[in-house]
Scaffold this motif. Sequence first.
Motif, PDB file in Angstrom:
ATOM      1  N   ARG A   1     -28.903  17.096 -39.344  1.00  0.00           N
ATOM      2  CA  ARG A   1     -29.064  17.724 -38.725  1.00  0.00           C
ATOM      3  C   ARG A   1     -30.301  17.925 -37.816  1.00  0.00           C
ATOM      4  O   ARG A   1     -30.024  18.485 -36.234  1.00  0.00           O
ATOM      5  N   ASP A   2     -31.868  17.374 -37.662  1.00  0.00           N
ATOM      6  CA  ASP A   2     -32.425  17.240 -36.985  1.00  0.00           C
ATOM      7  C   ASP A   2     -32.164  16.566 -35.871  1.00  0.00           C
ATOM      8  O   ASP A   2     -32.857  16.849 -35.330  1.00  0.00           O
ATOM      9  N   TYR A   3     -31.838  15.559 -35.708  1.00  0.00           N
ATOM     10  CA  TYR A   3     -31.537  14.074 -35.621  1.00  0.00           C
ATOM     11  C   TYR A   3     -30.414  14.825 -33.767  1.00  0.00           C
ATOM     12  O   TYR A   3     -30.996  14.864 -33.379  1.00  0.00           O
ATOM     13  N   ILE A   4     -29.563  16.055 -34.690  1.00  0.00           N
ATOM     14  CA  ILE A   4     -27.970  15.942 -33.680  1.00  0.00           C
ATOM     15  C   ILE A   4     -28.810  17.288 -32.658  1.00  0.00           C
ATOM     16  O   ILE A   4     -28.268  17.677 -31.849  1.00  0.00           O
ATOM     17  N   ASP A   5     -29.626  18.248 -33.849  1.00  0.00           N
ATOM     18  CA  ASP A   5     -30.178  19.120 -33.337  1.00  0.00           C
ATOM     19  C   ASP A   5     -31.213  18.703 -32.112  1.00  0.00           C
ATOM     20  O   ASP A   5     -31.022  19.136 -31.126  1.00  0.00           O
ATOM     21  N   ARG A   6     -32.142  17.591 -32.143  1.00  0.00           N
ATOM     22  CA  ARG A   6     -32.658  16.975 -30.848  1.00  0.00           C
ATOM     23  C   ARG A   6     -31.943  16.768 -29.918  1.00  0.00           C
ATOM     24  O   ARG A   6     -32.305  16.580 -28.969  1.00  0.00           O
ATOM     25  N   MET A   7     -31.040  16.186 -30.089  1.00  0.00           N
ATOM     26  CA  MET A   7     -29.759  15.514 -29.244  1.00  0.00           C
ATOM     27  C   MET A   7     -29.907  16.749 -28.862  1.00  0.00           C
ATOM     28  O   MET A   7     -29.286  16.306 -26.820  1.00  0.00           O
ATOM     29  N   LEU A   8     -28.758  17.337 -28.952  1.00  0.00           N
ATOM     30  CA  LEU A   8     -28.273  18.679 -28.272  1.00  0.00           C
ATOM     31  C   LEU A   8     -29.020  19.520 -27.426  1.00  0.00           C
ATOM     32  O   LEU A   8     -28.615  20.552 -26.444  1.00  0.00           O
ATOM     33  N   GLN A   9     -30.619  20.330 -28.293  1.00  0.00           N
ATOM     34  CA  GLN A   9     -31.087  21.244 -28.069  1.00  0.00           C
ATOM     35  C   GLN A   9     -31.999  21.237 -26.008  1.00  0.00           C
ATOM     36  O   GLN A   9     -32.061  21.956 -25.674  1.00  0.00           O
ATOM     37  N   ASP A  10     -32.097  19.878 -25.916  1.00  0.00           N
ATOM     38  CA  ASP A  10     -32.806  19.646 -25.253  1.00  0.00           C
ATOM     39  C   ASP A  10     -31.766  19.995 -24.448  1.00  0.00           C
ATOM     40  O   ASP A  10     -32.974  19.078 -23.116  1.00  0.00           O
ATOM     41  N   ILE A  11     -30.969  19.859 -23.838  1.00  0.00           N
ATOM     42  CA  ILE A  11     -30.025  18.914 -22.559  1.00  0.00           C
ATOM     43  C   ILE A  11     -29.505  20.442 -22.654  1.00  0.00           C
ATOM     44  O   ILE A  11     -28.761  20.439 -23.370  1.00  0.00           O
ATOM     45  N   SER A  12     -29.695  20.564 -21.536  1.00  0.00           N
ATOM     46  CA  SER A  12     -30.005  22.200 -20.552  1.00  0.00           C
ATOM     47  C   SER A  12     -27.531  22.450 -20.715  1.00  0.00           C
ATOM     48  O   SER A  12     -27.673  21.499 -19.624  1.00  0.00           O
ATOM     49  N   GLY A  13     -27.478  23.831 -20.162  1.00  0.00           N
ATOM     50  CA  GLY A  13     -25.894  23.756 -19.621  1.00  0.00           C
ATOM     51  C   GLY A  13     -24.704  22.562 -20.451  1.00  0.00           C
ATOM     52  O   GLY A  13     -25.372  22.417 -21.811  1.00  0.00           O
ATOM     53  N   MET A  14     -23.516  23.599 -19.968  1.00  0.00           N
ATOM     54  CA  MET A  14     -22.409  22.622 -20.104  1.00  0.00           C
ATOM     55  C   MET A  14     -22.518  21.061 -20.995  1.00  0.00           C
ATOM     56  O   MET A  14     -22.634  20.664 -20.301  1.00  0.00           O
ATOM     57  N   LYS A  15     -22.133  20.629 -22.547  1.00  0.00           N
ATOM     58  CA  LYS A  15     -22.147  19.528 -23.046  1.00  0.00           C
ATOM     59  C   LYS A  15     -20.838  19.160 -23.341  1.00  0.00           C
ATOM     60  O   LYS A  15     -19.144  19.788 -23.799  1.00  0.00           O
ATOM     61  N   VAL A  16     -20.466  17.848 -23.541  1.00  0.00           N
ATOM     62  CA  VAL A  16     -19.512  16.832 -23.969  1.00  0.00           C
ATOM     63  C   VAL A  16     -20.546  16.244 -24.931  1.00  0.00           C
ATOM     64  O   VAL A  16     -20.480  14.940 -24.744  1.00  0.00           O
ATOM     65  N   LEU A  17     -19.583  15.878 -26.190  1.00  0.00           N
ATOM     66  CA  LEU A  17     -20.176  14.722 -27.374  1.00  0.00           C
ATOM     67  C   LEU A  17     -19.165  13.884 -27.601  1.00  0.00           C
ATOM     68  O   LEU A  17     -17.905  14.212 -27.757  1.00  0.00           O
ATOM     69  N   ILE A  18     -19.714  12.878 -26.870  1.00  0.00           N
ATOM     70  CA  ILE A  18     -18.583  11.586 -27.182  1.00  0.00           C
ATOM     71  C   ILE A  18     -18.795  10.581 -28.611  1.00  0.00           C
ATOM     72  O   ILE A  18     -20.637  10.795 -28.696  1.00  0.00           O
ATOM     73  N   LEU A  19     -18.358  11.036 -29.342  1.00  0.00           N
ATOM     74  CA  LEU A  19     -18.688  10.112 -30.598  1.00  0.00           C
ATOM     75  C   LEU A  19     -17.633   8.689 -30.835  1.00  0.00           C
ATOM     76  O   LEU A  19     -16.537   8.575 -30.121  1.00  0.00           O
ATOM     77  N   ASP A  20     -18.239   7.960 -31.575  1.00  0.00           N
ATOM     78  CA  ASP A  20     -17.456   7.127 -32.638  1.00  0.00           C
ATOM     79  C   ASP A  20     -16.536   6.952 -33.575  1.00  0.00           C
ATOM     80  O   ASP A  20     -16.924   8.260 -34.185  1.00  0.00           O
ATOM     81  N   PRO A  21     -15.343   6.395 -34.557  1.00  0.00           N
ATOM     82  CA  PRO A  21     -15.280   6.689 -35.523  1.00  0.00           C
ATOM     83  C   PRO A  21     -16.346   6.927 -36.752  1.00  0.00           C
ATOM     84  O   PRO A  21     -15.935   8.067 -37.715  1.00  0.00           O
ATOM     85  N   LEU A  22     -17.028   6.105 -36.637  1.00  0.00           N
ATOM     86  CA  LEU A  22     -17.836   6.625 -37.824  1.00  0.00           C
ATOM     87  C   LEU A  22     -18.691   7.433 -37.799  1.00  0.00           C
ATOM     88  O   LEU A  22     -19.604   8.187 -38.538  1.00  0.00           O
ATOM     89  N   THR A  23     -19.160   7.255 -36.445  1.00  0.00           N
ATOM     90  CA  THR A  23     -20.363   9.057 -35.979  1.00  0.00           C
ATOM     91  C   THR A  23     -19.434  10.408 -35.440  1.00  0.00           C
ATOM     92  O   THR A  23     -20.488  11.205 -36.216  1.00  0.00           O
ATOM     93  N   VAL A  24     -18.053  10.220 -35.824  1.00  0.00           N
ATOM     94  CA  VAL A  24     -17.535  11.570 -35.942  1.00  0.00           C
ATOM     95  C   VAL A  24     -18.093  11.612 -37.779  1.00  0.00           C
ATOM     96  O   VAL A  24     -17.678  13.530 -37.797  1.00  0.00           O
ATOM     97  N   SER A  25     -17.963  10.946 -38.482  1.00  0.00           N
ATOM     98  CA  SER A  25     -17.964  11.327 -40.390  1.00  0.00           C
ATOM     99  C   SER A  25     -19.107  11.788 -40.018  1.00  0.00           C
ATOM    100  O   SER A  25     -19.687  12.640 -40.994  1.00  0.00           O
ATOM    101  N   ILE A  26     -20.546  11.132 -39.561  1.00  0.00           N
ATOM    102  CA  ILE A  26     -22.156  11.104 -39.636  1.00  0.00           C
ATOM    103  C   ILE A  26     -22.259  12.692 -39.966  1.00  0.00           C
ATOM    104  O   ILE A  26     -22.790  13.314 -39.517  1.00  0.00           O
ATOM    105  N   VAL A  27     -21.375  13.172 -37.962  1.00  0.00           N
ATOM    106  CA  VAL A  27     -21.470  14.783 -37.267  1.00  0.00           C
ATOM    107  C   VAL A  27     -21.402  15.665 -38.249  1.00  0.00           C
ATOM    108  O   VAL A  27     -21.955  16.593 -38.652  1.00  0.00           O
ATOM    109  N   SER A  28     -19.888  14.531 -38.478  1.00  0.00           N
ATOM    110  CA  SER A  28     -18.770  16.689 -39.555  1.00  0.00           C
ATOM    111  C   SER A  28     -19.378  16.981 -40.585  1.00  0.00           C
ATOM    112  O   SER A  28     -19.186  17.682 -41.251  1.00  0.00           O
ATOM    113  N   VAL A  29     -20.396  15.847 -41.076  1.00  0.00           N
ATOM    114  CA  VAL A  29     -20.541  16.039 -42.835  1.00  0.00           C
ATOM    115  C   VAL A  29     -21.734  17.205 -42.741  1.00  0.00           C
ATOM    116  O   VAL A  29     -21.943  17.826 -43.821  1.00  0.00           O
TER     117      VAL A  29
END
Length: 563
Positions: free
Chosen positions: A8-36
Amino acid sequence: MTLVSVVRDYIDRMLQDISGMKVLILDPLTVSIVSVVYSQSDLLKKEVFLVETVDNMSKESMSHLKAVYFLRPSSDNIQKLRRQLAAPRFAEYHLFFSNILKIPQIQVLADSDEQEVVKQVQEFYADFCAIDPYHFTLNINANHVYMLPTVADPHSSQIFCDRTVDGIAAVFLALKKRPVIRYQRTSDIAKRIAQETAKLMYEQESGLFDFRRTENSPLLLVIDRRDDPVTPLLNQWTYQAMVHELIGIEDNKVDLRNIGKVPKDQQEVVLSSVQDDFFKANMYENFGDLGMNIKRMVDDFQQIAKSNQHIQTIEDMAKFVNNYPEYRRMHGNVSKHVTLVTEMSRIVDERKLMLVSQTEQDLACNSGQAAALEVVSNLLNNESVSDIDRLRLILLYALRYEKDSPVHLMQLCNKLSRTAKYKPGLVQFLLKQAGVDKRTGDLYGNRDLLNIARNMARGLKGAENVYTQHQPLLLQTMESIMKGRLRDVDYPLVGNHFQQGRPQEVVIFIVGGTTYEEARTVALHNAANPGTRFFLGGSVVLNSKRFLKDLEEVQRISKSTSV
């Protein structure tokens, strides 16, 4: 620090320091990693308004959005990124990888960014699915490969090993630890993974793993599922494990579309100890206590709603929930758990699992071959017992009594072939893969004097619940680690390293897959013993259906290669 909080901390750091509207692009394995570990609402709070997969992206220009990529650093993903950077759709590209990038891969990305849209490239070591705070999986599709000798399919074997080493390495990079490494001596695949992991940590990427030394080094222990084939064959009676056994859990989600009249908002439900307080409090409870706890919640709401309905059964609870749409809106969580418990109760009744499971537990925990033979034989004749339950009973009997009476085992196999859909030779194939001659641990507690005494004491005290008597072999292994009694001859160290004192962090990786019963064992142990923290990981999360599917696939390949 737990695995869930790290990811969760990794994902927080990915997203919180980039201001504005974002699109998140994943692969089949990182979809699972993020969704859980991250919900849709969590993503919206970080201004993520669109999620796409790198394999299935639209070609529409979205120059008002910033793209956040989170991908495994595979050659395939790098090539897809190279092509997408050649014709950028987004204003900015922020690239995050779940594991170690190779220098040539970095060079490819640099050469592809001709329009200079890439703002950052970082490694965030979340190359594993943190399904619970102390339990992770790698979700390896071809899990059966662990049972094959390398020569049978060298390419698949190498892919399996590479993915496993990557996942284990990411766990230790996330925890900021470099471990001492041990492995199960009787397992070639465990030895190979342990050695390749040591080579990565101590030679190829030694700088990355050069963390501050602690007085007692962490431990990585790599073991083989085949050392305990009993645990994945048993029916389960605690909540999380039971849902996976009877319905199935994938990335903390349960698919309920095929179980009858289920409201649309309940057709796929999330079972997460992070996102669901009721599940967190009840995930390790036995089925009887769980039903009482759900009833208590429903009763509480009835009181609030000033309802005079009298609830006595699970069916009454289900009717009550369906009759109160406002209840579903306010307490959709409880509705979800009522639906799950109702469905599991139906399956238990339909398959006569209370009768079957009592025999399974006796086969796993108690000796007495003559009585076991009679009970198993009678269950094989019972038309209410399903084919898969008959097969599991035979396999459990075979593992327990393979040396006692081969003639009786053959008689049971013959009876099974007449009464159930049965793949010939599967029982003997399991014994060839995971019989007593192949195993390291004291699976039935009848080799070691201490284990014999422990079993006798447990028998004299009596089991609190006949359906949850079984304790996985993993518990013995953990106790041996805690007491410094893990035998070097059975679990050698890799290289010239040695274990000094009792480790404070231990990662046990089971090649071939973990079970939720074992995850429960680890979580309860950690709660009761704060001095040593265990993490459990594996190539997949097994239930009996998946374990048998892997076994059958290896049997099929073995037959085709021997012809």
